[in-house]
Every structure is written in C-alpha cells, then in structure tokens.
Scaffold this motif. Structure first.
Motif, mmCIF file in Angstrom:
data_model
loop_
_atom_site.group_PDB
_atom_site.id
_atom_site.type_symbol
_atom_site.label_atom_id
_atom_site.label_comp_id
_atom_site.label_asym_id
_atom_site.label_seq_id
_atom_site.Cartn_x
_atom_site.Cartn_y
_atom_site.Cartn_z
ATOM 1 N N THR A 15 0.827 -1.202 0.000
ATOM 2 C CA THR A 15 0.000 0.000 0.000
ATOM 3 C C THR A 15 0.868 1.262 0.000
ATOM 4 N N LEU A 16 1.950 1.223 0.769
ATOM 5 C CA LEU A 16 2.848 2.375 0.813
ATOM 6 C C LEU A 16 3.458 2.638 -0.547
ATOM 7 N N TRP A 17 3.842 1.562 -1.204
ATOM 8 C CA TRP A 17 4.431 1.714 -2.535
ATOM 9 C C TRP A 17 3.411 2.360 -3.478
ATOM 10 N N LEU A 18 2.166 1.858 -3.418
ATOM 11 C CA LEU A 18 1.108 2.418 -4.253
ATOM 12 C C LEU A 18 0.899 3.893 -3.941
ATOM 13 N N LEU A 19 0.905 4.187 -2.639
ATOM 14 C CA LEU A 19 0.685 5.558 -2.201
ATOM 15 C C LEU A 19 1.758 6.478 -2.769
ATOM 16 N N SER A 20 3.014 6.053 -2.653
ATOM 17 C CA SER A 20 4.086 6.923 -3.134
ATOM 18 C C SER A 20 4.013 7.060 -4.650
ATOM 19 N N THR A 21 3.569 6.003 -5.309
ATOM 20 C CA THR A 21 3.408 6.093 -6.756
ATOM 21 C C THR A 21 2.332 7.105 -7.121
ATOM 22 N N ILE A 22 1.235 7.038 -6.376
ATOM 23 C CA ILE A 22 0.155 7.994 -6.641
ATOM 24 C C ILE A 22 0.665 9.422 -6.436
ATOM 25 N N VAL A 23 1.342 9.622 -5.305
ATOM 26 C CA VAL A 23 1.853 10.970 -5.015
ATOM 27 C C VAL A 23 2.824 11.418 -6.104
ATOM 28 N N PHE A 24 3.696 10.504 -6.501
ATOM 29 C CA PHE A 24 4.673 10.851 -7.533
ATOM 30 C C PHE A 24 3.967 11.240 -8.830
ATOM 31 N N MET A 25 2.940 10.450 -9.170
ATOM 32 C CA MET A 25 2.219 10.737 -10.404
ATOM 33 C C MET A 25 1.517 12.083 -10.325
ATOM 34 N N VAL A 26 0.913 12.349 -9.186
ATOM 35 C CA VAL A 26 0.183 13.606 -9.050
ATOM 36 C C VAL A 26 1.121 14.804 -9.190
ATOM 37 N N VAL A 27 2.272 14.752 -8.514
ATOM 38 C CA VAL A 27 3.136 15.928 -8.564
ATOM 39 C C VAL A 27 3.900 16.026 -9.881
ATOM 40 N N ASN A 28 4.011 14.956 -10.604
ATOM 41 C CA ASN A 28 4.717 15.010 -11.875
ATOM 42 C C ASN A 28 3.792 14.989 -13.074
ATOM 43 N N VAL A 29 2.515 15.170 -12.810
ATOM 44 C CA VAL A 29 1.558 15.034 -13.904
ATOM 45 C C VAL A 29 1.778 16.123 -14.958
ATOM 46 N N LEU A 30 2.203 17.299 -14.499
ATOM 47 C CA LEU A 30 2.507 18.344 -15.462
ATOM 48 C C LEU A 30 4.014 18.426 -15.635
ATOM 49 N N PRO A 31 4.483 18.234 -16.865
ATOM 50 C CA PRO A 31 5.931 18.354 -17.048
ATOM 51 C C PRO A 31 6.306 19.824 -16.856
ATOM 52 N N GLY A 32 7.388 20.047 -16.244
ATOM 53 C CA GLY A 32 7.755 21.450 -16.053
ATOM 54 C C GLY A 32 9.138 21.514 -15.450
ATOM 55 N N ASN A 33 9.683 22.648 -15.488
ATOM 56 C CA ASN A 33 11.021 22.849 -14.971
ATOM 57 C C ASN A 33 10.920 23.265 -13.510
ATOM 58 N N VAL A 34 11.300 22.344 -12.637
ATOM 59 C CA VAL A 34 11.107 22.573 -11.212
ATOM 60 C C VAL A 34 11.875 23.801 -10.736
ATOM 61 N N ALA A 35 13.130 23.865 -11.096
ATOM 62 C CA ALA A 35 13.965 24.963 -10.603
ATOM 63 C C ALA A 35 13.459 26.306 -11.126
ATOM 64 N N ARG A 36 12.971 26.299 -12.357
ATOM 65 C CA ARG A 36 12.423 27.528 -12.918
ATOM 66 C C ARG A 36 11.218 27.974 -12.091
ATOM 67 N N LYS A 37 10.366 26.978 -11.715
ATOM 68 C CA LYS A 37 9.193 27.304 -10.914
ATOM 69 C C LYS A 37 9.618 27.863 -9.557
ATOM 70 N N VAL A 38 10.647 27.217 -8.967
ATOM 71 C CA VAL A 38 11.081 27.615 -7.634
ATOM 72 C C VAL A 38 11.722 29.006 -7.663
ATOM 73 N N LEU A 39 12.585 29.223 -8.636
ATOM 74 C CA LEU A 39 13.359 30.459 -8.648
ATOM 75 C C LEU A 39 12.617 31.621 -9.285
ATOM 76 N N GLY A 40 11.623 31.303 -10.077
ATOM 77 C CA GLY A 40 10.852 32.373 -10.700
ATOM 78 C C GLY A 40 11.387 32.730 -12.074
ATOM 79 N N GLY A 41 10.594 33.501 -12.839
ATOM 80 C CA GLY A 41 10.882 33.787 -14.243
ATOM 81 C C GLY A 41 12.164 34.588 -14.480
ATOM 82 N N GLN A 42 12.558 35.427 -13.481
ATOM 83 C CA GLN A 42 13.693 36.308 -13.734
ATOM 84 C C GLN A 42 15.047 35.644 -13.484
ATOM 85 N N ALA A 43 15.013 34.471 -12.902
ATOM 86 C CA ALA A 43 16.275 33.841 -12.512
ATOM 87 C C ALA A 43 17.138 33.545 -13.733
ATOM 88 N N LEU A 44 18.436 33.517 -13.507
ATOM 89 C CA LEU A 44 19.370 33.240 -14.590
ATOM 90 C C LEU A 44 19.302 31.761 -14.960
#
Lengths: 317, 290, 687
Positions: A15-44
């Motif tokens: 169940t834990l494995w399934l849970l972590s898979t679900i969580v992983f899928m949910v947070v990665n469902v949208l492809p995107g640049n994590v660091a860009r999101k964290v640092l914001g648009g103006q970052a180098l």
C-alpha cells in the motif's frame, strides 16, 4: 498470530508503494522545470540548471521515481526546494507540534464521546438519544475551519478567553501551552465528538440486540453486569476500528484548524509547501501522514485480534 | 419469533406501509428543517439579485461597518456588503458539490460492482489502490492535485469525484458481496446470463438502497470538502464571494474585532452542511429500517 | 376480546400447584404506532416435572408465548392482559429487580441458535461460571460446579471445553453448554425455544435424549416450543396447538396427535407425510388460505376462514371450550368437534413410480467418477469423492445426509455451478456435458434447472414475477415477444398463480407462492432434470404439503426427473423413488425407497433413521453415534464412518474403505459387514 502480523505488514508495504506512486504521479503530472518554478521567471538560466542538478530534477523521470520510492522506506526525503534544509528537519518538528494538538483533541473527545455513545444506545429512540444523534451529526458535518472560526470569534475575540494564535511563545511551560492549544483542540474535538459518539452508539446497539445479550439478561444478571461483561466487550471492536481509522480524519481537520490559528504544525507546513511548490516537503509530509495512518490501522487490527478470539486463533493457524 | 408472512391479501396494507414510511420521514422535523435550509440557499443561488440588497462586488462607502440597519451583516474591509456576498456565495458551492457527489457515486458504483462481483485480482488490485487513497485525508490529496492541475471549478469537481469514488466503491462492494451469494444470481448463471447482465440488471437494482444513502451522505461531504478546499486556497480566486474564500480572506482581521465578515460566511457553510446531513440522516434511517 | 379461557380445564391432571400458569395472556406488538394483537387470551399451565409442548406454524404466537412466560418481550411488545404465574408469583406485577432475581433463581431458557446465544469473546468456562457466581457462590466453588454441570450434560472433557471459545465448539456442544447454564439454578421453569432447529439429525437426537434424561433428574416444569411435531410427541406429556394467538386444542400429546379434535390440528397432521405414506398412495392434505395477519380483528373462531367444516355458527359466535373425553385433561376450541370425522382425506394423486434406469426406461442423467475437491490455502478438501449415479426419466432420486455430507456440492456439480474435478463425467441423455455451466450449450442449460431452498434468496426481489418468468422463458426457450408472454401466462396458470400475482414483487407474496414462482421459473424451458435443494425446509408444513403435491403433479405430467436433496426423512420417503445416503462426500447407501426404509441398512443410515423424532410415536431403538462429524478436510482412514460406527469391525474398517456393494437388486452400500449379519443385527423388534 505471527503469520497474521507478517501478512498485514506485507500488505502495508504494498500500500505504501502504491501511495508513493500515486503521489509521484500527481506531482509530476505536469511536465515542467522545477527549478524555474522555484526560482521564478527572472532567474538566470545557469542558476536554474544548477538548482535542477542539485535537486536531481534534471534526471530522467524513471530515476526520479526510483529515488522517491527509496525515500519512503528510508524516511529521508531529500532537501526542501525552498530552504534547502533536509525535509526531515522540517516535517518531524511540525509533526511533533501537530501531534500535541491532535493528542489534546483526542484526550478531550474520546472519553466524552464514548460515554455519550453508550448513554444514547441505552436510551435508543428516546428524546435524549435523538438529541445526541442529531447534535453529533451536525457537529461532525461542519468543516473544522468553520468551527475554529466560530470558536475564535466567540471565545477569543468576544469573551477574551483563550488565545487567537496557537503558537506558544518560547519558554512557556506545559500548562501555558495548554492555554494556547485549548481552542484549536476544542475545534477539532467538536467535529470529532459526533463521529465517535455515533459510531460507538451503533456498536453498542448492535451488541445490545445480539442473542448473547439476551442470554445474559435471561441468566438474571443486572443491567450493569450485562453491559460491562457482555455488551461493551463486544461493542469495543467496532469502536476501536473507528478510532484508529479516524487518525486520517483528525489530520484532515488539522490543516484547516492550524491555518485559522496560525499554528506551525504539519498542516501549515503542507499548505506552505503547496503554495511554494516545495515538492519534496509536500511528498515527505504526505507520505508521513500515510505511514501514520497505516501504522495506526495495523495497531488497531492487532488490538481487535487480541480482543476477538476468533481472529486471534484462526489467523494463527 | 417470526412476524406474519407477507401475503397477497396484505398487499394494500403493505403498500400503505411504505407510503406511511415516506410520510414519516417527510414529517420528521430534521428532514423539514434540512429541506427548508437547502431550499433557501438554492433560491439564493438562483436569484441572488432578488434576495441580496447589493451587488457582491459593489464597494460601498463605509469599510468594516458593523452589522446594523443599513447593512444587516455589516461590510468588509473594502466596504462590500457582507449579506450580499454571502447570498451570492451560495452559487459556486451548490453547483460544484452536487456535481462532484453525483460523479463520484457514479464511478464508485461501477467500480464497486466490478470489484464485488468479479472479485479475484481485479478486486485485489482495486482494493489496494483504494486503501492507499483512503490512507490520506481527502482534503490533503485534493489540495495536492489542485495545486498541480490548477484552480478551476471543473478541476475541483473532478478531484472531489475521484476522491469519493473509492469510498463509494467500498460501500457498494460490500453490498454486492452479500448479493452475489444469493441464489437468484446462481439462477441467472444457470440460464446463461452474461456477467454484465448479472451485475447491472440483476444486482444493481438490489443495491440501490445503499447507493441512495451513499449519494445523500456524499452530498454533505462534498459541501464540506469543497468549502474546506476553497478556504485552504484551492477554490476560486479572491474577488469571488465563495464562502470558503471569504473566510480565508478575512480571518486575519478577527484579531482587530472585525468578526462579521468572517462569521457570517462561516455560519452559511455550517447551515448548509448541517441541512444536507439532516436530510441524509433522515433518508438513511428510513431506507435502512425498511 | 373474549374471556372464556379454559383455565380450569387446562390445569394438569396431577392436581399439583402448577409451576407455570399462564392465564388469559394477551400480548400486542406496536407496529407504526398501532397495537396489533399477537396473543389473544392464551391459557395453560404446567406442573412441576411436567413437559408441555406448544406447536403451530410460524406466526401463530408460540415463541411470543415462550418469551412472555419469562416476561422478555421485544421493545415494541407488551402484555396488555392476563397473568403469568411461576411458583405462584405473578410475573406481570414484578419490579425489574424482582424479575432479575426471578430469572437468576427460578427460570431458565434454551435458545434456537446456540452459536449466537453464547458470548463470542468469552471463554465457555467463564460464561458457565458466571451462572453460578450469580447465585452467590465464590469463584472456586462456581468453577467446580461448572465442571459438574458440564459432566451432567454429558461433556466428556469439561475442563478442556471450558477453556474453549464458543466458535471452537460444534453446534451440538454449544447447545449442551447453553443447557448446562440453564440448569445452573435448578430452575422451577425451563423454557426451550426450538432447541434443535438447525442441528443435524443425529446431533438433534442426542440433544433430545439429553433433555429427556435431565427432565427425569429434575422437577422443573418444561415448556417446549417446536415446529417439529415429532419432537413434541417424543418429549412432552401434554401439547397445546396454537393458531393465530390462541390455543385451539390441548391434551396429552399421544392422544392429540393420534386423535385430533380440532380442524386445524387435523389439517396440520394430515399435511405431514406420516405412517410411511408414499406419493403413489395419496396426495398430502393442504390447508387452504393463509394465517391471518397479526393484529387482524378475529371476533369469532380464529380458524373459521380456513376451516372445512365451518358453519354460520362459527362465523358469528366465539367457540366454547369443549372438553374431550371425561378425564378433564383435553379440550378443543370448536363448535363442531363431532364433525371432525367428516373432514375428507385427499385422493390418490400420482400413479407412477419409476425405478432405476433399465432397458425400457433409459437413463437421462449419469454421473461417473464425479469428485470435487476444494482448494483452500494449501489444504485440499474433498467435498465429493467418486460419486456414481444414474437417474431415469421421470424418476425422483432423494439425496439425504447431514452437514458436510456433500449433498449440496453434488447438486452444484450436476448443474455445473461448481465444475467437478477432471477425471469424472456428467452425462445428459448419454452425452457427456461440460463440467461448468458456462461451457454448456443452451440446450444443456435448458435441460437442467434448480429449485432452491430459500425462495427469498432465489428470486430477484426488485423484479416482478412477470419479469422473472419472462426472462427465463426467453433465455431458455428462445421464444420472444408475445409468444413469450403467452407462455409465461400458461406457466403461471399451470402453477396455480393468478394473473394478479404476475405483476407483484416477490416480497408481496407468501412463502408458498414465492416457491411456486421459483418452480415456475425452473420449468420455464421444460427441463429434463430439476435439482431440488431442500425446497420445502423453509416452509411451514401445510405449505410444504402443497409444494410437494405440486412437484409430484408436474412430474407425472412432464416426466421430469428430480434430484431431491433433503434432510427430512419423512419428505424423502414420500416423494423419492430411490434414495442415496451420503456421508463425508461419499454415497454410503443407495437403493429403492422401500429397501432403504426396510433395511438392511448401512450402519450410518440405520443411525440416521433411528434419529427421526416421529410424530407417529413408533418406538425405535436409538442408535447412538459417538463423536462428531469429522471435517471433510481431514477424513478418517478406511471407511470414513468407522470412528462413529457402532458396528465397527476393528482391524478392518479403519484400514480399507469398503466398495459400494449390491445387497439386493438396485440396493447397494459401502460396508464390510456381510449382509446376512446386518439383517440379523437390524432385525426390528416385533410390534
């Protein structure tokens, strides 16, 4: 018994494995640049690349998945995207604070609600029973943040009893902390009370109507003896299941209550992480909640097995 | 101590008994109160202009005016009429919550039927996933999903429905497990009915009781969940008069004794969830007693 | 409500102060705010040491009377008139404390379902000890007394049993424990409510034997409730026949059952297959109409609507209590007890009796080496072992056996609900069919149908009768549309269902009507074989009679073959042409009905036959079986019956399993004992 425990632990791991898979899928469902999101648009661009490398978010998805799976079983969830301290340094202290709050709510509610449930069951369909059921139903239907808000308005603001913020200043003793925690704990208790009371009532009514209760009455036992020796013993099991599975319920409610009272518990931490897209903290906190829930249901199952000879003896074969 | 057997001569009496049952629930004070409150909010949602004295986004002159004759519920920090905002706020929750509950029950029924009747690995796999889902507070997963998927009513409906699906499925599965042991199912197999026919035509009508109960109960929880999500910041964006959003926007001013912009929307939420759960409880006690 | 209660006539002949005296008792149940009469003035008394039985069909109020005798009624039930006196004290006037003391010291009860009557979470010992500590004994004394109490109910190993939880004991053992608890206070009054319903025949006989012995050891007044008239006759000195909340006839058991004087008692007794009657001799009597609903207004005779000899007098005036004989120990509640002899017996209904398949009469079904093994974890449980059977056209094969005998598994294997193990075969008209229903052709499915035990479970409760029958007609015969509707109506008419019934839902029908619908469904496609799994065991005897008659009629007309599974030896004797006796998944004996009932028999069949509580009061020497039915998962070596067999041959029976050996044409059994010896051993005492 050993076999039973092993089976349960094995199913928990799945169940834990399934849970972590679900969580992983949910947070990665949208492809995107994590660091860009964290640092914001103006970052180098080079800062973004560096951060992605540090966080491991430049790795292939499958490798990231493997990392996130490994993390639950080692309980080390990596570093926060934002503050870059280890996630465990953030979530465990928060968990401690939430646990304090939940424990207080638990202590207030459990004896009261069980007593009310038993009392109502013994007076089934009488006005007092209907009153307990209706009040319990209503209070458990209200979202905790609403109850918290109303308590805050009435007690802290209007009557000047209790504190508006639940975070005690440093150096306050145990009783001092209680003063700060009382209102938020009460807000959780009010919702929780109705839930447990109704479940207890149902369990007791079931046992009261069972044939073995009739046997006990016909034996000539007094009402008290029938209740203590026969009814409650059998009504315990469903009540314990409810209490143990309600850990999830408590945690769900705690998010809203912590926000209303600005309490730096696990709920606030998760909300912060959501707002700041701090995925590792969020993942860690969510998985932690899942683990707590599963461990508590496992403990409940074991306790029920202990109470019910049928489960205890049959599963051990 | 068996009671009398139902007989053809007792038929009219029995039909009357069922009608009597419904009369009994309609007469229950809890049911009447619940329906009255829900109706009130439905009217507010349909005809806000008719009830509300002002437009919900209309800025009045006085900021933070306490409740009084001019403004029954006072005004908020930007001078908007709280009563008008509360009335207008009914619309979103009354659209989102029922939609989410109905969708969740729909998928839950299908999943529960498949799990309960087919059993085997289908059931095993689904049960594990359901258990994983259930090990997290609904609000938490909802928050997680809405943060990644973005804020919109459709997303809220979808997420709440998905979260309710396993819960409904668990109830339906239990009912189906009891049903599939009955001999009418064996009889259907003996005359060569397909699995789909047995599930949807034979078994489904017999589990309609628990499904109706589940639907009314889910309605209540949907209001609960939707309100909580918008309070936590996963609802419509701020100028919206949504109740949860209003509470979230204003609760920081409580400390300054401006209690009314927070208190009234909170009470609105409380009144609606209590009303729905009173209805659900009435339906449940009648359906489970008969 | 009339007050002409037979208090004086009902008193017992020994002239003692009665231990229990119920006087004009009236009980109502409040249903949706309306009081509905359940008991309408019940009066009887039981002397110390006497056993009094109450019989009647479901809904007549016998259980309510039993519970009211201890003032234990459901929350919506209340005593609205009359008195219940035990040892001279009136229960209706007791306070709650007095009632508790009364139950602790003077009255006890034994219940229908012992598995539910014991607390599942407490060890058996603790529950028995509680019965003694309650009387004021200290724990150590109570423990000793508990051991003694268990010995008294013939539990060989009391200390071990006391250490067990209820679910670890068999049904028979559980009931002994309940009886031991009931006897703890040496009660003045002992109430037994259907104490053996649900137990296997041999276990039932054991429990009844025990009650009989214990009765002699105590002077408790016994009130026994049973729907099985044989049990009452075997155990009770006197019997009261209840109908619609009244005792309509009372008297010494043997006299009432041999020479009934109330039309209802006559109807009840004639609807039973008695004195070894067969379907070829006559149809069973039925009672037309239905029991009045509780709470109905019954100002005159309660039985008037169904009585074959009712007159205008009966319809206008409450019948008086009429003494029967001149001893003052019998009465009937009837205006016309002298007309009883005029009630006609039903005529002969069936003229065929088919024996095993022969050249002139080809077999329709043949089972060859059919076995079924269930797999559970790493255990394999042989539920059916190497069964060989055949069935002729129009024949009825009765299958009897106790729980775990495999009779239901046999039914499922024939129908393919549970596919039999590979290696054996099921043949229809000489052609091997697939093991599982799913694999069988539409025609195979049409040819084999089933009638279930419980019509509530067998009919889809959200479908109308018409929907149920139409679907079966369409699916099984491929007739559609109007033609299908027509066929449904014909079918219904044939089964004596009116067009009005077609538009009802099952729950709106009585048990008997529901079972008719289930039978109609099975016959929708003119089946060759119908498997009947205890089709009447959930029904009252008068309804059972109607269903058995119907099955016999259908068979005569349509030459359908029946596989008839039952635990009721009377029913199987009436209906079956041949009987197979099963034990632990094996056929132990098979033969024509007369041969099986006349012997020689397999020792298991012998025990089974001797366990039947007979309403005819025949004296049979009980064959006592030792131990309990073994688990099919772990069958004994050699002959599976040897550990319990009273005629076991040491050194032989536990070593080899005997083959199925023919002892006379068509009559075979699995036993090592030579036939001649069996005949000698089982010689019936001359009457």
């Amino acid at each position: 018994m050993k076999r039973f425990i092993l089976k349960r632990v094995a199913s928990m791991v799945v169940t834990l494995w399934l849970l972590s898979t679900i969580v992983f899928m949910v947070v990665n469902v949208l492809p995107g640049n994590v660091a860009r999101k964290v640092l914001g648009g103006q970052a180098l661009e080079e800062d973004v690349i560096r951060l992605n490398a540090r966080l491991g978010t430049d790795k292939p998805l499958l490798e990231q998945y493997w990392t996130s799976i490994r993390r639950i079983f080692t309980l080390s969830f990596g570093d926060s995207y934002k503050s870059q301290v280890p996630v465990s340094d953030i979530i465990f202290p928060a968990l401690g604070r939430s646990a304090k709050l939940a424990l207080l709510a638990f202590i207030i509610t459990i004896p009261l609600s069980i007593a009310a449930g038993i009392y109502a069951a013994r007076r089934q369909d009488k006005p007092i029973d209907r009153a307990i059921v209706t009040v319990g139903l209503s209070t458990s239907a209200i979202p905790e943040f609403v109850t918290a808000t109303v308590l805050l308005v009435v007690f802290a603001v209007k009557l000047n009893l209790g504190k508006v913020y639940a975070n005690p200043p440093d150096g306050v003793g145990l009783f001092g902390q209680l003063e700060y925690l009382l209102l938020p704990a009460l807000a959780m208790s009010i919702a929780y009370f109705g839930y447990i009371a109704r479940m207890t009532r149902a369990g007791v009514i079931g046992a009261l109507h069972a044939d073995f209760t009739r046997t006990a009455v016909m034996k000539g036992l007094s009402q008290g003896q029938v209740m203590r020796r026969h009814v409650l013993r059998n009504a315990m099991a469903p009540t314990i299941v409810v209490i143990s599975t309600s850990v999830g319920y408590l945690i769900g409610g705690i998010v809203g209550v912590e926000k209303v009272f600005n309490y730096a518990g696990l709920g606030q931490t998760m909300l912060d992480a959501v707002n700041k897209s701090d995925i590792p903290v969020l993942q860690g906190a969510v998985l932690l909640v899942g683990i707590i829930y599963m461990v508590s249901t496992l403990l409940a199952d074991l306790f029920i097995a202990y109470l019910n000879p049928r489960v205890r003896l049959e599963k051990s074969r | 101590m068996s009671a009398t057997q139902p007989t053809t001569s007792g038929l009219s009496e029995r039909k009357q008994a069922r009608r009597e049952n419904w009369r009994l629930i309609v007469r229950r004070p809890a049911f009447i109160v619940g329906v009255a409150i829900v109706l009130f909010w439905v009217i507010c949602a349909l005809f806000p202009d008719f009830i509300a004295p002002h437009h919900p986004l209309d800025y009045r002159t006085g900021k933070h005016l306490p409740p009084g004759w001019g403004h029954l519920f006072g005004t908020d920090s930007t001078g908007r009429d709280v009563l008008s905002r509360v009335v207008a706020g009914a619309r979103d929750v009354l659209r989102i919550a029922p939609a989410a509950a109905i969708l969740g029950v729909f998928f839950g029924v299908i999943l529960g039927l498949l799990q309960g009747y087919l059993g085997g690995w289908v059931d095993l796999l689904a049960s594990r996933i359901v258990e994983a889902f259930l090990s997290l507070p609904v609000v938490l997963v909802g928050l997680l999903a809405i943060t990644t998927l973005g804020r919109s009513n459709v997303v809220v409906i979808g997420v709440v429905a998905v979260l309710f699906t396993p819960i409904v499925a668990r109830t339906v599965r239990a009912a189906v497990l009891a049903e599939r042991e009955l001999d009418y199912v064996t009889s259907a197999k003996l005359r060569g009915e397909s699995k789909a026919f047995i599930m949807f035509r034979e078994i489904l009508p017999n589990v309609s009781g628990p499904i109706i109960v589940e639907l009314t109960v889910r309605m209540g929880y949907a209001v609960f969940t939707v309100a909580t999500l918008s309070f936590l910041g996963a609802g419509p964006p701020p100028p919206s008069p949504d109740w949860g959003v209003q509470v979230s926007d204003t609760y920081n001013n409580l400390i300054a004794d401006f209690w009314w912009p927070t208190f009234f929307p909170a009470m609105a939420i409380a009144s609606l969830v209590i009303a729905v759960s009173l209805i659900a409880d009435s339906v449940q006690s009648v359906l489970e007693a008969s | 409500m009339s007050k002409n209660a037979p208090t004086t006539l009902g008193s017992n002949p020994t002239k003692l102060q009665p231990a229990l005296s119920v006087e004009d008792l009236e009980v109502v149940y409040t249903v949706r705010g309306v009081d509905r009469a359940v008991l309408r003035g019940v009066s009887f008394s039981v002397a110390p040491g006497e056993a009094y039985g109450l019989v009647g069909e479901s809904g007549c109020g016998k259980s309510t009377t039993a519970y009211a005798a201890l003032r234990y009624l459901p929350s919506n039930g209340k005593i609205v008139g009359g008195h219940v006196r035990v040892g001279g004290r009136d229960l209706t006037e007791m306070t709650d404390d007095e009632l508790q003391q009364f139950r602790a010291h003077e009255a006890s009860m034994v219940y229908q379902d012992p598995s539910q009557a014991l607390n599942p979470t407490l060890r058996v010992g603790k529950q028995i000890i509680e019965s003694f500590t309650l009387l004021g004994h200290d724990n150590a004394t109570a423990a000793t007394m508990a051991v003694e109490a268990l010995k008294k109910v013939r539990i060989a190993d009391p200390t071990r049993v006391m250490d067990r939880y209820p679910f670890q004991l068999s049904g028979g053992m559980q009931q002994r424990v309940v009886i031991a608890m009931a006897l703890a206070c040496n009660p003045t009054l002992l109430v037994l409510d259907e104490p053996t319903t649900g137990l296997d025949a041999t276990v039932e006989a054991e429990v009844l034997d025990l009650v009989r012995v214990l009765r002699q050891e105590s002077d408790a007044a016994v009130l026994l409730i049973a729907h099985n008239l044989g049990i009452i006759r075997g155990l009770c000195d006197r019997v009261g026949v209840m109908y619609a909340g009244r005792i309509v006839e009372e008297g010494p058991s043997a006299q009432v059952f041999d020479d009934p004087r109330h039309p209802y008692t006559v109807g009840l007794l004639r609807s039973l297959p008695r004195h070894g009657v067969r379907k070829t001799e006559r149809a069973l009597a039925t009672i037309p109409g239905i029991l009045p609903l509780i709470g109905s207004d019954l100002p005159t005779c309660v039985y008037v609507d169904r009585c074959p000899i009712a007159t205008d007098l009966c319809r206008t005036t409450m019948p008086p209590v009429v003494p029967v004989g001149n001893k003052g120990d019998r009465f009937t509640l009837c205006h016309h007890p002298d007309q009883i002899a005029a009630i006609e017996e039903p005529a002969v209904s069936v003229n065929i009796s088919v024996l095993a398949p022969s050249d002139e009469n080809p077999g329709v079904l043949e089972l060859s080496h059919v076995s079924k093994t269930f797999k559970q974890r790493n255990l394999s449980i042989p539920a059916l072992v190497d069964v060989e059977l055949d069935l002729a056209v129009g024949e009825t094969l009765g299958i009897v056996g106790e729980s775990g005998s495999g009779k239901s598994t046999l039914a499922k294997a024939i129908l393919g609900i549970e596919a039999a193990d590979s290696g054996g075969s099921v043949s229809l008209d000489g052609r091997v069919v697939m093991a599982s229903t799913v694999g069988r052709t539409a025609d195979d499915k049409r040819s084999m149908q089933m009638i279930f035990q419980n019509p509530d479970s067998a009919l889809n409760r959200s479908w109308s009768v018409r929907h149920i029958l139409t679907r079966s007609v369409e699916k099984l015969t491929n007739i559609k549309g109007d033609a299908a509707n027509q066929r449904v109506e014909q079918l219904a008419e044939h089964l004596r269902l009116t067009p009005r019934h077609l538009d009802l839902k099952p729950r709106q029908l009585s048990g008997g009507l529901k079972q008719r619908v289930a039978i109609a469904r099975a016959f929708a496609g003119d089946p060759r074989i119908v498997v009947c799994d205890e089709p009447t065991s959930a029904l009252d005897v008068s309804v059972q009679a109607a269903i058995l008659n119907l099955l016999a009629d259908l068979q005569t007309e349509q030459k359908t073959s029946y596989v008839f599974i039952t635990h009721d030896m009377g029913v199987v004797r009436y209906l079956a042409d041949r009987i197979a006796v099963m034990y632990l998944g094996r056929i132990q004996e098979i033969g024509p009905t007369d041969d099986v009932f006349n012997g020689p028999n397999h020792p298991y069949t012998e025990a089974l036959l001797s366990a039947i509580p007979s309403v005819d009061g025949e004296i049979v020497t009980r064959i006592r079986l030792e131990g309990e039915i073994p688990s099919p998962a772990n069958p004994p070596s050699g002959c599976v019956f040897h550990p319990r067999c009273p005629r076991v041959i040491p050194g032989v029976c536990e070593v080899t399993e005997p083959p199925l050996r023919e002892v006379s044409p068509g009559h075979a059994m699995r036993c090592h004992i030579p036939v001649a010896e069996l005949i000698e051993l089982q010689r019936k005492p001359s009457k």
